[in-house]
Structures are given as C-alpha cells and as structure tokens.
Design a protein around this motif. Structure first.
Motif, PDB file in Angstrom:
ATOM      1  N   ASP A 148      12.205  -9.846   1.933  1.00  0.00           N
ATOM      2  CA  ASP A 148      12.058 -10.117   0.510  1.00  0.00           C
ATOM      3  C   ASP A 148      13.148 -11.050   0.019  1.00  0.00           C
ATOM      4  OD1 ASP A 148       9.882  -8.492   0.459  1.00  0.00           O
ATOM      5  OD2 ASP A 148      10.927  -6.742  -0.374  1.00  0.00           O
ATOM      6  N   ASN A 149      14.390 -10.775   0.432  1.00  0.00           N
ATOM      7  CA  ASN A 149      15.504 -11.610   0.000  1.00  0.00           C
ATOM      8  C   ASN A 149      15.360 -13.028   0.510  1.00  0.00           C
ATOM      9  OD1 ASN A 149      16.554  -9.355  -1.174  1.00  0.00           O
ATOM     10  ND2 ASN A 149      17.979  -8.901   0.486  1.00  0.00           N
ATOM     11  N   ALA A 150      14.913 -13.176   1.753  1.00  0.00           N
ATOM     12  CA  ALA A 150      14.744 -14.505   2.319  1.00  0.00           C
ATOM     13  C   ALA A 150      13.725 -15.300   1.527  1.00  0.00           C
ATOM     14  CB  ALA A 150      14.321 -14.396   3.787  1.00  0.00           C
ATOM     15  N   ALA A 151      12.636 -14.627   1.138  1.00  0.00           N
ATOM     16  CA  ALA A 151      11.601 -15.323   0.382  1.00  0.00           C
ATOM     17  C   ALA A 151      12.146 -15.771  -0.971  1.00  0.00           C
ATOM     18  CB  ALA A 151      10.387 -14.408   0.198  1.00  0.00           C
ATOM     19  N   ASP A 152      12.946 -14.899  -1.606  1.00  0.00           N
ATOM     20  CA  ASP A 152      13.500 -15.228  -2.912  1.00  0.00           C
ATOM     21  C   ASP A 152      14.411 -16.446  -2.838  1.00  0.00           C
ATOM     22  OD1 ASP A 152      12.161 -13.084  -3.914  1.00  0.00           O
ATOM     23  OD2 ASP A 152      13.895 -11.729  -3.908  1.00  0.00           O
ATOM     24  N   ASN A 153      15.074 -16.639  -1.711  1.00  0.00           N
ATOM     25  CA  ASN A 153      16.055 -17.708  -1.585  1.00  0.00           C
ATOM     26  C   ASN A 153      15.571 -18.870  -0.729  1.00  0.00           C
ATOM     27  OD1 ASN A 153      18.736 -16.607  -2.847  1.00  0.00           O
ATOM     28  ND2 ASN A 153      17.869 -14.900  -1.721  1.00  0.00           N
ATOM     29  N   ASP A 154      14.279 -18.875  -0.406  1.00  0.00           N
ATOM     30  CA  ASP A 154      13.724 -19.928   0.435  1.00  0.00           C
ATOM     31  C   ASP A 154      14.549 -20.070   1.708  1.00  0.00           C
ATOM     32  OD1 ASP A 154      13.137 -23.502   0.302  1.00  0.00           O
ATOM     33  OD2 ASP A 154      11.908 -21.897   1.172  1.00  0.00           O
ATOM     34  N   PHE A 155      14.898 -18.937   2.301  1.00  0.00           N
ATOM     35  CA  PHE A 155      15.742 -18.950   3.501  1.00  0.00           C
ATOM     36  C   PHE A 155      15.173 -17.996   4.531  1.00  0.00           C
ATOM     37  CE2 PHE A 155      19.126 -17.177   6.098  1.00  0.00           C
ATOM     38  CZ  PHE A 155      19.658 -18.334   6.631  1.00  0.00           C
ATOM     39  N   GLU A 156      15.093 -18.430   5.765  1.00  0.00           N
ATOM     40  CA  GLU A 156      14.623 -17.570   6.843  1.00  0.00           C
ATOM     41  C   GLU A 156      15.813 -16.956   7.557  1.00  0.00           C
ATOM     42  OE1 GLU A 156      12.005 -17.735  10.956  1.00  0.00           O
ATOM     43  OE2 GLU A 156      12.139 -19.493   9.651  1.00  0.00           O
ATOM     44  N   ALA A 157      15.997 -15.642   7.334  1.00  0.00           N
ATOM     45  CA  ALA A 157      17.118 -14.976   7.981  1.00  0.00           C
ATOM     46  C   ALA A 157      17.019 -15.135   9.488  1.00  0.00           C
ATOM     47  CB  ALA A 157      17.146 -13.509   7.603  1.00  0.00           C
ATOM     48  N   ILE A 215      36.145  -6.558  11.659  1.00  0.00           N
ATOM     49  CA  ILE A 215      35.069  -5.729  12.180  1.00  0.00           C
ATOM     50  C   ILE A 215      33.822  -5.989  11.337  1.00  0.00           C
ATOM     51  CG2 ILE A 215      34.313  -3.351  12.598  1.00  0.00           C
ATOM     52  CD1 ILE A 215      37.364  -2.600  12.455  1.00  0.00           C
ATOM     53  N   VAL A 216      32.714  -6.307  11.975  1.00  0.00           N
ATOM     54  CA  VAL A 216      31.472  -6.556  11.236  1.00  0.00           C
ATOM     55  C   VAL A 216      31.135  -5.330  10.388  1.00  0.00           C
ATOM     56  CG1 VAL A 216      29.016  -7.097  11.406  1.00  0.00           C
ATOM     57  CG2 VAL A 216      30.629  -8.083  13.059  1.00  0.00           C
ATOM     58  N   SER A 217      30.939  -5.544   9.074  1.00  0.00           N
ATOM     59  CA  SER A 217      30.778  -4.416   8.165  1.00  0.00           C
ATOM     60  C   SER A 217      29.498  -4.486   7.328  1.00  0.00           C
ATOM     61  CB  SER A 217      32.004  -4.308   7.255  1.00  0.00           C
ATOM     62  OG  SER A 217      31.954  -3.182   6.417  1.00  0.00           O
ATOM     63  N   TRP A 218      29.424  -5.423   6.365  1.00  0.00           N
ATOM     64  CA  TRP A 218      28.264  -5.432   5.479  1.00  0.00           C
ATOM     65  C   TRP A 218      28.051  -6.808   4.872  1.00  0.00           C
ATOM     66  CZ3 TRP A 218      28.742  -6.460   0.159  1.00  0.00           C
ATOM     67  CH2 TRP A 218      30.049  -6.410  -0.362  1.00  0.00           C
ATOM     68  N   GLY A 219      27.001  -6.925   4.085  1.00  0.00           N
ATOM     69  CA  GLY A 219      26.685  -8.155   3.391  1.00  0.00           C
ATOM     70  C   GLY A 219      25.345  -8.006   2.702  1.00  0.00           C
ATOM     71  N   TYR A 220      24.987  -8.973   1.883  1.00  0.00           N
ATOM     72  CA  TYR A 220      23.661  -9.010   1.277  1.00  0.00           C
ATOM     73  C   TYR A 220      22.795  -9.939   2.109  1.00  0.00           C
ATOM     74  CZ  TYR A 220      25.150  -6.508  -2.900  1.00  0.00           C
ATOM     75  OH  TYR A 220      25.603  -5.551  -3.763  1.00  0.00           O
ATOM     76  N   GLY A 221      21.749  -9.381   2.711  1.00  0.00           N
ATOM     77  CA  GLY A 221      20.934 -10.176   3.608  1.00  0.00           C
ATOM     78  C   GLY A 221      21.757 -10.622   4.799  1.00  0.00           C
ATOM     79  N   CYS A 222      21.315 -11.682   5.440  1.00  0.00           N
ATOM     80  CA  CYS A 222      22.029 -12.255   6.581  1.00  0.00           C
ATOM     81  C   CYS A 222      22.004 -13.769   6.459  1.00  0.00           C
ATOM     82  CB  CYS A 222      21.379 -11.846   7.906  1.00  0.00           C
ATOM     83  SG  CYS A 222      21.394 -10.069   8.242  1.00  0.00           S
ATOM     84  N   ALA A 223      23.175 -14.377   6.485  1.00  0.00           N
ATOM     85  CA  ALA A 223      23.316 -15.840   6.519  1.00  0.00           C
ATOM     86  C   ALA A 223      22.720 -16.533   5.309  1.00  0.00           C
ATOM     87  CB  ALA A 223      22.691 -16.401   7.797  1.00  0.00           C
ATOM     88  N   GLU A 224      22.702 -15.845   4.174  1.00  0.00           N
ATOM     89  CA  GLU A 224      22.187 -16.466   2.957  1.00  0.00           C
ATOM     90  C   GLU A 224      23.301 -17.230   2.248  1.00  0.00           C
ATOM     91  OE1 GLU A 224      20.407 -13.463   0.575  1.00  0.00           O
ATOM     92  OE2 GLU A 224      18.932 -12.903   2.105  1.00  0.00           O
ATOM     93  N   ALA A 225      22.983 -18.393   1.717  1.00  0.00           N
ATOM     94  CA  ALA A 225      23.961 -19.150   0.940  1.00  0.00           C
ATOM     95  C   ALA A 225      24.465 -18.289  -0.217  1.00  0.00           C
ATOM     96  CB  ALA A 225      23.329 -20.428   0.415  1.00  0.00           C
ATOM     97  N   GLY A 226      25.774 -18.322  -0.435  1.00  0.00           N
ATOM     98  CA  GLY A 226      26.360 -17.561  -1.523  1.00  0.00           C
ATOM     99  C   GLY A 226      26.667 -16.117  -1.198  1.00  0.00           C
ATOM    100  N   ASN A 227      26.190 -15.629  -0.036  1.00  0.00           N
ATOM    101  CA  ASN A 227      26.402 -14.237   0.353  1.00  0.00           C
ATOM    102  C   ASN A 227      27.048 -14.174   1.736  1.00  0.00           C
ATOM    103  OD1 ASN A 227      25.112 -13.246  -1.988  1.00  0.00           O
ATOM    104  ND2 ASN A 227      23.105 -13.357  -1.011  1.00  0.00           N
TER     105      ASN A 227
END
Length: 280
Positions: free
Chosen positions: A35-44, A244-256
């Motif tokens: 859903d997030n990828a679609a909102d941002n025109d980004f393919e995780a 240590i890899v922890s968290w984020g919003y989506g993956c590899a999204e601009a701004g996040n």
C-alpha cells in the motif's frame, strides 16, 4: 503508514511458538508495504543491493527458531558475531522469547542453503533493560550467548557516539522486493544526520540510541523485513559495527530512511553483560 520492525516470520516455516507479538507475520507486513509503495509510486525492493561474497562479512549470522525446517525457512532476523560465542541482535527480535532454547544461530556462509552453514544453540540472552525507553524502539539491542564458540571472525564495535559517516554498509537475508534470498545481500546506504533523521520521523527518534541511513531524496537503498538485528557497518581501515537494523516506514522509500540502534551509545552496557557472562 505504520512503523515496521524489520523482522520476519516466514509463513509455512517451522517457527518457534515463543517468538511472541514482536514477530510480525509477513502476510500483514507485505500488505502494508505494498500500500505504501503504491502511495509513493515506489516499488519496495536489502533493497537495491547485490549478493554478498563468501567471507565478505564473516560475522554476519542468521537468527532462527529451533526445530524442524531448513535454515532459510527458520531464519527470521540477522545478527552480528561480536565475540566467538556472543551475537548482538535487535531486542525486538527476541522480546517474546521465553527460553533461550527456542533460538538458534546460523553461521559459516552467506548462503542459508550451503552445506557450510553451522547451526549453534543459544544458551542465554539479554534484552536491553532500557529497551523502548524513553520512546518506542529506543535501545533496540539484545545479546545472545552461544552454546559453543563459532569459528568466524567477530566484528569490532564503533565506540564513538559522535562519529558521523558518509556511506555505510548493511547486509542480511531480508526482502529484496522480489524475494527472500537464500544468499545474503548487501548495499551501501548514505549516512543521515540526527537532525535530518528527526525531521523525517518527528517525535519518533531517540538520537541517543538511534541513527539513520538511506537516500532521503531518492530512496531505493535500505534494509527491509527479515534484516532486523543485522549489521550496519562503517569502513574505517576495516569494517566496524555502528548499528543494528531496527525499524523504518516501508523499505527504501524517499523521505523515510532506515533506523538503526546505535551501538556506540550502549557499548558500555554491552561490556557489562559480557563481563557478567564471563564470570558465570
């Protein structure tokens, strides 16, 4: 968008019952990520990375559940060997674990299907006493005591909390956007300052125990689900563990950008735990 811990439970795999609420089923995470990828025109899509070579990260280990199934099926987080019998991982990877016997560590190869993979039991674990304090996901670290020494090179810890970097490296077996690879992937990610990190996630970043990395403007490079607990490293005449890899919003999204536990902020606490284990 929901905060996403970069942890994985593979559907259909033999997953330990004690992993608890921290182990987010991939079915639910995948729906949110799409859903997030679609909102941002980004393919995780380690997003934007490439397969690691054997020996590139000898300290990189997979954290998995004990029981039936292949290492690839049972791996749900990453970790870093910081002593021959100690692994540093994320607290949220083990917070629901009731007994150390539920956990195993996979080492010896970047390929979870390799005959060189060594499975080692975990005999004890320690979750940061100030995990989730002062805010959610702060001090996201845990230590695993192994039943026997692993014949691989540990990684030294960065001990300078004021250090800043240009480019960092992260690696793991997490989602690439197309699959969960059997061979670990790695990628270079730009360092993000504390100020820019806090601007990206207002009120959600504890600069004392977190650091950020990623391409703020373009996205495209990041850790992702299944990479939690794994390393983010700096090359200072040899690789050192900075996070240590922890968290984020989506993956590899601009701004996040990806958010990582900053090991230099709790290396003294780590030393205290190691000292206690050494005299047991």
């Amino acid at each position: 968008m929901d905060m996403k811990r970069k942890q994985l439970v593979r559907l259909g795999a033999g997953v330990a019952a004690g992993l608890g609420a921290a182990a987010i089923a991939w079915a639910g995470v995948a729906a949110n990520a799409q859903d997030n990828a679609a909102d941002n025109d980004f393919e995780a899509q380690i997003i934007g990375g490439q397969p690691a070579e054997e020996g590139q990260y000898p300290w990189l280990v997979g954290l998995g559940s004990a029981g039936e199934g292949t290492p690839w099926e049972r791996q749900f987080c990453g970790g870093s060997l910081i002593a021959h019998d100690v692994v540093l991982t994320a607290a949220h990877c083990v917070e629901g674990t009731e007994d150390a016997s539920e956990l195993v560590v996979f080492s010896g190869s970047v390929d979870l299907e390799s005959d060189e993979i060594v499975e080692t039991a975990v005999t004890d674990f320690h979750i940061a006493e100030d995990y989730n304090d002062p805010i959610a996901m702060a001090n996201d670290w845990a230590l695993l005591k192994l039943a026997e020494e692993v014949d691989q090179e540990p990684i030294p810890l960065n001990t300078d909390p004021a250090a800043e970097f240009e480019v960092l490296e992260t690696a793991g077996w997490g989602n690439t956007g197309e699959e969960y690879p059997t061979v670990a992937e790695w990628v270079e990610v730009p360092f993000v300052s504390d100020a820019d990190c806090e601007a990206a996630y207002p009120g959600e970043v504890d600069a004392a125990s977190m650091l950020c990395a990623g391409d703020l403007e373009n996205g495209g490079v990041d850790s992702c689900q299944g990479d939690s607990g794994g390393p983010i490293m700096a090359d200072n005449e040899g690789l050192t563990l900075v996070g240590i890899v922890s968290w984020g919003y989506g993956c590899a999204e601009a701004g996040n950008p990806g958010v990582y536990g900053e090991v230099a902020d709790f290396d003294d606490a780590i030393d205290e735990v190691l000292a206690g284990w050494s005299v047991e």
